[in-house]
Design an enzyme around this catalytic site. Structure first.
Site, PDB file in Angstrom:
ATOM      1  N   CYS A 105       2.544  -3.243  15.102  1.00  0.00           N
ATOM      2  CA  CYS A 105       1.534  -2.303  15.372  1.00  0.00           C
ATOM      3  C   CYS A 105       1.976  -0.988  15.748  1.00  0.00           C
ATOM      4  O   CYS A 105       2.545  -1.149  16.933  1.00  0.00           O
ATOM      5  CB  CYS A 105       0.007  -2.556  15.836  1.00  0.00           C
ATOM      6  SG  CYS A 105      -1.211  -1.125  15.986  1.00  0.00           S
ATOM      7  N   GLY A 229      -0.984  -5.231   1.613  1.00  0.00           N
ATOM      8  CA  GLY A 229      -1.789  -4.353   2.444  1.00  0.00           C
ATOM      9  C   GLY A 229      -2.780  -3.545   1.528  1.00  0.00           C
ATOM     10  O   GLY A 229      -3.537  -3.741   0.778  1.00  0.00           O
ATOM     11  N   ARG A 230      -2.137  -1.933   1.753  1.00  0.00           N
ATOM     12  CA  ARG A 230      -2.846  -0.923   1.064  1.00  0.00           C
ATOM     13  C   ARG A 230      -2.764  -0.987  -0.373  1.00  0.00           C
ATOM     14  O   ARG A 230      -3.909  -0.442  -1.037  1.00  0.00           O
ATOM     15  CB  ARG A 230      -2.123   0.283   1.411  1.00  0.00           C
ATOM     16  CG  ARG A 230      -2.337   0.670   2.965  1.00  0.00           C
ATOM     17  CD  ARG A 230      -1.162   1.708   3.397  1.00  0.00           C
ATOM     18  NE  ARG A 230       0.058   1.045   3.290  1.00  0.00           N
ATOM     19  CZ  ARG A 230       1.084   1.903   3.668  1.00  0.00           C
ATOM     20  NH1 ARG A 230       1.012   3.164   3.828  1.00  0.00           N
ATOM     21  NH2 ARG A 230       2.488   1.382   3.416  1.00  0.00           N
TER      22      ARG A 230
HETATM   23  C1  LIG Z   1      -5.399   1.116   7.916  1.00  0.00           C
HETATM   24  C2  LIG Z   1      -4.262   0.131   8.327  1.00  0.00           C
HETATM   25  C3  LIG Z   1      -4.557  -1.086   9.620  1.00  0.00           C
HETATM   26  C4  LIG Z   1      -3.544  -1.954   9.719  1.00  0.00           C
HETATM   27  N1  LIG Z   1      -4.005  -2.849  10.586  1.00  0.00           N
HETATM   28  C5  LIG Z   1      -2.892  -3.784  11.109  1.00  0.00           C
HETATM   29  C6  LIG Z   1      -3.274  -4.738  11.722  1.00  0.00           C
HETATM   30  O1  LIG Z   1      -4.338  -4.956  12.276  1.00  0.00           O
HETATM   31  N2  LIG Z   1      -2.196  -5.966  11.942  1.00  0.00           N
HETATM   32  C7  LIG Z   1      -1.015  -5.840  11.438  1.00  0.00           C
HETATM   33  O2  LIG Z   1      -0.297  -6.492  11.920  1.00  0.00           O
HETATM   34  N3  LIG Z   1      -0.806  -4.618  10.687  1.00  0.00           N
HETATM   35  C8  LIG Z   1      -1.526  -3.745  10.297  1.00  0.00           C
HETATM   36  N4  LIG Z   1      -1.344  -2.776   9.596  1.00  0.00           N
HETATM   37  C9  LIG Z   1      -0.077  -2.688   8.766  1.00  0.00           C
HETATM   38  C10 LIG Z   1      -0.133  -3.615   7.373  1.00  0.00           C
HETATM   39  O3  LIG Z   1      -0.600  -4.860   7.505  1.00  0.00           O
HETATM   40  C11 LIG Z   1       1.256  -3.537   6.791  1.00  0.00           C
HETATM   41  O4  LIG Z   1       2.035  -3.888   7.625  1.00  0.00           O
HETATM   42  C12 LIG Z   1       1.472  -2.091   6.299  1.00  0.00           C
HETATM   43  O5  LIG Z   1       0.474  -1.304   5.904  1.00  0.00           O
HETATM   44  C13 LIG Z   1       2.668  -2.178   5.234  1.00  0.00           C
HETATM   45  O6  LIG Z   1       2.063  -2.751   4.141  1.00  0.00           O
HETATM   46  P1  LIG Z   1       1.399  -2.338   2.835  1.00  0.00           P
HETATM   47  O7  LIG Z   1       2.243  -1.222   2.331  1.00  0.00           O
HETATM   48  O8  LIG Z   1       1.147  -3.399   1.871  1.00  0.00           O
HETATM   49  O9  LIG Z   1       0.149  -1.559   3.202  1.00  0.00           O
HETATM   50  C14 LIG Z   1      -2.366  -1.780   8.960  1.00  0.00           C
HETATM   51  C15 LIG Z   1      -2.145  -0.810   8.119  1.00  0.00           C
HETATM   52  C16 LIG Z   1      -3.056   0.102   7.776  1.00  0.00           C
HETATM   53  C17 LIG Z   1      -2.675   1.057   6.671  1.00  0.00           C
END
Ligand SMILES: Cc1cc2nc3c(=O)[nH]c(=O)nc-3n(C[C@H](O)[C@H](O)[C@H](O)COP(=O)(O)O)c2cc1C
Length: 327
Positions: A105, A229-230
């Site tokens: 984070c 994720g997103r």
């Molecule tokens: C709104 C939001 C909330 C997130 N909350 C967490 C979280 O609680 N724990 C964590 O390890 N990563 C968190 N992340 C990171 C995501 O798990 C992930 O690593 C990151 O978004 C990249 O992956 P993606 O491009 O598939 O979204 C968060 C990301 C976003 C955008």
């Protein structure tokens, strides 16, 4: 062959497509929705370990799981090894199957408290957290991290090795540094360095939003699986399409029909209202509703109208009517 089962303990294995932890998004209703469509593993939102210890209502609610989810990992964040260990034990006693530790984070509030990605800068404390948490529970403990604090300290391979030696069972890499926050492009290739430093499964994460991305991320990174994720905003079914591609080499996995989508959306909506109550549930679901309608005809009009609506029954009717028109 891209498909595999990730085995992290004698009795815990899952398909190699994982829903990322997303604060404020991957709550129980959403995880249930995604899991019932077809993710291998879903991960809870990050939960502050200290809040678990003092039994903060909100933290316990975030950590709660259901049978529908079946395979859920509870993610903990914190900087105190003893508190992390105690929070892990509390969650194990409440039935958690896996504990995930957050070293990723980037937000100021978290890193200023020396938690999340700040731990990438403090390898000694990071190791203590891993060691004490692993030793506190019988269930497997996994780790999610970034490549490093910045590009001058890309120590994820080193931390991964420390983690493996201390008994961590799987590592997920968000292929950015802390200083990048969410900017730039995820460096999937870097995952190979982590993969080469350890024998436990490594999951690649970051910017995977299409089947081509899955294909490229898996081949460039040599990872054992993907975390999304997103890419699931407004389309929880994407995870099933990813699984169809990985498992059956289906290059063009079908989206659900509009009717099937409406059924998924309505179930997600009613689960959210049931979990949080009418007022808060509707408030939370509005964010998903606006993602669900993205790029559909008249979506801006629908989005504006639903945002103003405070009565859950009227809002549900509006969602049904909107989707009925596009089916
Ligand atoms: C709104 C939001 C909330 C997130 N909350 C967490 C979280 O609680 N724990 C964590 O390890 N990563 C968190 N992340 C990171 C995501 O798990 C992930 O690593 C990151 O978004 C990249 O992956 P993606 O491009 O598939 O979204 C968060 C990301 C976003 C955008």
């Amino acid at each position: 062959m891209l498909y595999k089962k990730i085995k992290i303990s004698e009795n815990i294995e899952f398909d190699n497509v994982i829903l990322a932890p997303l604060s404020g998004i991957t709550d129980k209703p959403f995880r249930e929705t995604v899991k019932s469509i077809g993710a291998g593993l879903v991960v809870s939102e990050m939960i502050a370990s200290h809040a678990v210890i003092i039994k903060e209502k909100e933290a316990l609610k975030k950590a709660s799981r259901s049978n529908i989810e079946n395979m859920t990992s509870v993610q903990l964040a914190g900087c105190d090894p003893d508190i992390m260990a105690e929070a892990a034990k509390i969650n194990e006693d409440k039935g958690a199957k896996i504990i995930d530790i957050n070293f990723g984070c980037p937000v100021k509030k978290v890193v200023n408290g020396y938690a999340g990605s700040a731990l990438m800068k403090d390898e000694y404390r990071a190791a203590k957290i891993l060691e004490k948490t692993v030793n506190a529970v019988k269930i497997p403990v996994t780790l999610k991290m970034r490549m490093g604090w910045n590009h001058d300290s890309l120590n994820a391979p080193k931390i991964a090795k420390i983690a493996e030696d201390l008994g961590i069972k799987m590592v997920t890499l968000h292929c950015r540094t802390r200083c990048q926050m969410y900017k730039g492009k995820a460096d999937w290739k870097f995952t190979e360095k982590v993969k080469n430093s350890i024998k436990i499964p490594v999951i690649v994460n970051g910017d995977i939003i299409s089947i081509d991305d899955v294909k490229n991320a898996m081949s460039i990174s040599s990872a054992d699986g993907v975390m999304i994720g997103r890419g699931i905003y407004g389309r929880p079914w994407f995870i099933k399409q990813v699984l169809d591609y990985i498992k059956h080499n289906n290059q063009n996995p079908q989206e659900p029909s509009s009717k099937e989508k409406l059924s998924i959306i309505m179930k997600h909506c009613s689960k959210t209202i049931e979990f949080y109550g009418e007022r808060k549930g509707l408030q939370i679901f509005k964010k998903h509703a606006s993602w669900y309608c993205k790029s559909l005809p008249n979506s801006s009009y629908f989005r504006a109208a639903i945002m103003k609506e405070d009565d859950s029954k009227t809002a549900i009717k509006m969602i049904e009517d909107f989707y009925a028109k596009v089916t």
